[in-house]
Design an enzyme around this catalytic site. Sequence first.
Site, PDB file in Angstrom:
ATOM      1  N   ARG A 121      -9.318 -45.218  93.135  1.00  0.00           N
ATOM      2  CA  ARG A 121     -10.450 -45.709  93.914  1.00  0.00           C
ATOM      3  C   ARG A 121     -10.241 -45.400  95.396  1.00  0.00           C
ATOM      4  NH1 ARG A 121     -11.685 -51.907  92.252  1.00  0.00           N
ATOM      5  NH2 ARG A 121     -11.836 -52.085  94.510  1.00  0.00           N
ATOM      6  N   ARG A 127      -9.689 -54.954 103.458  1.00  0.00           N
ATOM      7  CA  ARG A 127     -10.307 -55.747 102.375  1.00  0.00           C
ATOM      8  C   ARG A 127      -9.812 -57.191 102.433  1.00  0.00           C
ATOM      9  NH1 ARG A 127      -8.604 -52.204  97.416  1.00  0.00           N
ATOM     10  NH2 ARG A 127      -9.659 -53.757  96.145  1.00  0.00           N
ATOM     11  N   LYS A 180      -9.880 -60.527  88.897  1.00  0.00           N
ATOM     12  CA  LYS A 180     -11.246 -60.905  88.508  1.00  0.00           C
ATOM     13  C   LYS A 180     -11.764 -59.991  87.388  1.00  0.00           C
ATOM     14  CE  LYS A 180     -12.850 -60.239  92.697  1.00  0.00           C
ATOM     15  NZ  LYS A 180     -11.629 -59.793  93.397  1.00  0.00           N
ATOM     16  N   ARG A 190     -19.716 -63.184  97.846  1.00  0.00           N
ATOM     17  CA  ARG A 190     -18.562 -62.883  98.703  1.00  0.00           C
ATOM     18  C   ARG A 190     -18.773 -63.370 100.125  1.00  0.00           C
ATOM     19  NH1 ARG A 190     -16.229 -58.305  95.784  1.00  0.00           N
ATOM     20  NH2 ARG A 190     -14.409 -57.561  96.865  1.00  0.00           N
ATOM     21  N   ARG A 250      -1.442 -50.182  90.483  1.00  0.00           N
ATOM     22  CA  ARG A 250      -2.645 -49.572  89.906  1.00  0.00           C
ATOM     23  C   ARG A 250      -2.753 -48.109  90.352  1.00  0.00           C
ATOM     24  NH1 ARG A 250      -8.217 -52.646  90.080  1.00  0.00           N
ATOM     25  NH2 ARG A 250      -7.997 -52.498  92.330  1.00  0.00           N
TER      26      ARG A 250
HETATM   27  P1  AP5 Z   1      -8.223 -56.462  88.855  1.00  0.00           P
HETATM   28  O1  AP5 Z   1      -8.573 -57.202  87.617  1.00  0.00           O
HETATM   29  O2  AP5 Z   1      -8.787 -55.099  89.036  1.00  0.00           O
HETATM   30  O3  AP5 Z   1      -8.534 -57.322  90.161  1.00  0.00           O
HETATM   31  P2  AP5 Z   1      -9.895 -57.641  90.910  1.00  0.00           P
HETATM   32  O4  AP5 Z   1      -9.807 -59.034  91.354  1.00  0.00           O
HETATM   33  O5  AP5 Z   1     -11.051 -57.221  90.055  1.00  0.00           O
HETATM   34  O6  AP5 Z   1      -9.744 -56.735  92.214  1.00  0.00           O
HETATM   35  P3  AP5 Z   1     -10.447 -55.408  92.725  1.00  0.00           P
HETATM   36  O7  AP5 Z   1      -9.400 -54.373  92.939  1.00  0.00           O
HETATM   37  O8  AP5 Z   1     -11.616 -55.053  91.895  1.00  0.00           O
HETATM   38  O9  AP5 Z   1     -10.798 -55.798  94.220  1.00  0.00           O
HETATM   39  P4  AP5 Z   1     -12.097 -56.167  94.964  1.00  0.00           P
HETATM   40  O10 AP5 Z   1     -12.509 -57.519  94.611  1.00  0.00           O
HETATM   41  O11 AP5 Z   1     -11.830 -55.940  96.419  1.00  0.00           O
HETATM   42  O12 AP5 Z   1     -13.091 -54.995  94.522  1.00  0.00           O
HETATM   43  P5  AP5 Z   1     -14.628 -54.923  94.160  1.00  0.00           P
HETATM   44  O13 AP5 Z   1     -14.797 -53.819  93.218  1.00  0.00           O
HETATM   45  O14 AP5 Z   1     -15.162 -56.260  93.822  1.00  0.00           O
HETATM   46  O15 AP5 Z   1      -6.628 -56.410  88.922  1.00  0.00           O
HETATM   47  C1  AP5 Z   1      -5.942 -55.663  89.920  1.00  0.00           C
HETATM   48  C2  AP5 Z   1      -4.677 -55.046  89.344  1.00  0.00           C
HETATM   49  O16 AP5 Z   1      -3.744 -56.065  89.042  1.00  0.00           O
HETATM   50  C3  AP5 Z   1      -4.902 -54.276  88.036  1.00  0.00           C
HETATM   51  O17 AP5 Z   1      -4.067 -53.172  88.005  1.00  0.00           O
HETATM   52  C4  AP5 Z   1      -4.517 -55.306  86.958  1.00  0.00           C
HETATM   53  O18 AP5 Z   1      -4.042 -54.694  85.787  1.00  0.00           O
HETATM   54  C5  AP5 Z   1      -3.440 -56.098  87.651  1.00  0.00           C
HETATM   55  N1  AP5 Z   1      -3.419 -57.536  87.257  1.00  0.00           N
HETATM   56  C6  AP5 Z   1      -4.482 -58.334  87.016  1.00  0.00           C
HETATM   57  N2  AP5 Z   1      -4.076 -59.586  86.706  1.00  0.00           N
HETATM   58  C7  AP5 Z   1      -2.717 -59.575  86.776  1.00  0.00           C
HETATM   59  C8  AP5 Z   1      -1.711 -60.570  86.582  1.00  0.00           C
HETATM   60  N3  AP5 Z   1      -2.028 -61.842  86.247  1.00  0.00           N
HETATM   61  N4  AP5 Z   1      -0.426 -60.210  86.742  1.00  0.00           N
HETATM   62  C9  AP5 Z   1      -0.096 -58.936  87.084  1.00  0.00           C
HETATM   63  N5  AP5 Z   1      -0.991 -57.935  87.266  1.00  0.00           N
HETATM   64  C10 AP5 Z   1      -2.286 -58.259  87.122  1.00  0.00           C
HETATM   65  O19 AP5 Z   1     -15.277 -54.524  95.595  1.00  0.00           O
HETATM   66  C11 AP5 Z   1     -15.058 -53.252  96.139  1.00  0.00           C
HETATM   67  C12 AP5 Z   1     -15.888 -53.110  97.419  1.00  0.00           C
HETATM   68  O20 AP5 Z   1     -17.289 -53.149  97.082  1.00  0.00           O
HETATM   69  C13 AP5 Z   1     -15.711 -54.201  98.480  1.00  0.00           C
HETATM   70  O21 AP5 Z   1     -14.606 -53.961  99.325  1.00  0.00           O
HETATM   71  C14 AP5 Z   1     -17.053 -54.118  99.221  1.00  0.00           C
HETATM   72  O22 AP5 Z   1     -17.078 -53.023 100.094  1.00  0.00           O
HETATM   73  C15 AP5 Z   1     -18.023 -53.859  98.073  1.00  0.00           C
HETATM   74  N6  AP5 Z   1     -18.555 -55.100  97.501  1.00  0.00           N
HETATM   75  C16 AP5 Z   1     -18.413 -55.528  96.196  1.00  0.00           C
HETATM   76  N7  AP5 Z   1     -19.023 -56.710  96.002  1.00  0.00           N
HETATM   77  C17 AP5 Z   1     -19.583 -57.046  97.201  1.00  0.00           C
HETATM   78  C18 AP5 Z   1     -20.338 -58.159  97.638  1.00  0.00           C
HETATM   79  N8  AP5 Z   1     -20.645 -59.187  96.802  1.00  0.00           N
HETATM   80  N9  AP5 Z   1     -20.740 -58.201  98.931  1.00  0.00           N
HETATM   81  C19 AP5 Z   1     -20.445 -57.184  99.794  1.00  0.00           C
HETATM   82  N10 AP5 Z   1     -19.718 -56.086  99.440  1.00  0.00           N
HETATM   83  C20 AP5 Z   1     -19.305 -56.016  98.149  1.00  0.00           C
HETATM   84 MG    MG Z   2     -12.575 -55.790  90.324  1.00  0.00          MG
END
Ligand code: AP5
Ligand code: MG
Length: 193
Positions: free
Chosen positions: A139, A150, A13, A88, A127
């Site tokens: 992280r 997660r 994402k 989410r 990562r």
């Molecule tokens: P990346 O682009 O970072 O993936 P992502 O989908 O953004 O995943 P996140 O790690 O950010 O996960 P998340 O959704 O759990 O975290 P968030 O910060 O939202 O890509 C991942 C890796 O893969 C990278 O190394 C990239 O280079 C690689 N990659 C990407 N595309 C690729 C491809 N096509 N092929 C190969 N490699 C690839 O949330 C964190 C925490 O915050 C949650 O757990 C929760 O506690 C809280 N939180 C956030 N939002 C909410 C909400 N709306 N409600 C409640 N709690 C929330």
């Molecule tokens: Mg992310």
Amino acid sequence: MRLVLLGPPGAGKGTQAQRLVAKWGVVQLSTGDMLRAAVAAGSPLGLKAKEIMDRGELVPDQLVIELIDARLDGADAVNGFILDGFPRTVAQAEALEALLEAKGMRLDAVIELVVDEAQLLKRVENRIRETLQAGGSVRADDNPETLKTRLEAYRKQTAPVSAHYAGKGTLKQLDGMAAIEKVAGAIDAALAS
Ligand code: AP5
Ligand code: MG
């Protein structure tokens, strides 16, 4: 352009949102990034969120709804926004609909990146390795154990959000297993159609 990017942790994402920001001149609204900034700043919100995030669970709906409400019509969102990691839960999706309606806005698309769990674990391990090699700090929630929590939160609380948008006919599911550039091309094609 007003877009929601859905997908499990590590689906890409953030990676795809950053490219869309450059392409469309819109703002990336990542609730995860906002919460991590609050944790780093030691604000009251950050203090509430830290332990929940470190466990890999979702923070309460109201906290993230307030974060997003304040940003949807901000000066940096005049050309639109990419919602990354929000909504989410179904309650967040419903709150978003109410906020958008009150602001006279509508979503152009909801795109889900579909990636299987074995691949998600590999990506998070990659990562961690790359971050450590570059001398950065990993992280707190990026480890195989927390990833399990997660993923469980995703299955229980976020997967129903896909069904919610599918029921409204606005969901486009794309193969997130392909290479980054291929996924980018598929998103562009979905937005053009
Ligand atoms: P990346 O682009 O970072 O993936 P992502 O989908 O953004 O995943 P996140 O790690 O950010 O996960 P998340 O959704 O759990 O975290 P968030 O910060 O939202 O890509 C991942 C890796 O893969 C990278 O190394 C990239 O280079 C690689 N990659 C990407 N595309 C690729 C491809 N096509 N092929 C190969 N490699 C690839 O949330 C964190 C925490 O915050 C949650 O757990 C929760 O506690 C809280 N939180 C956030 N939002 C909410 C909400 N709306 N409600 C409640 N709690 C929330
Ligand atoms: Mg992310």
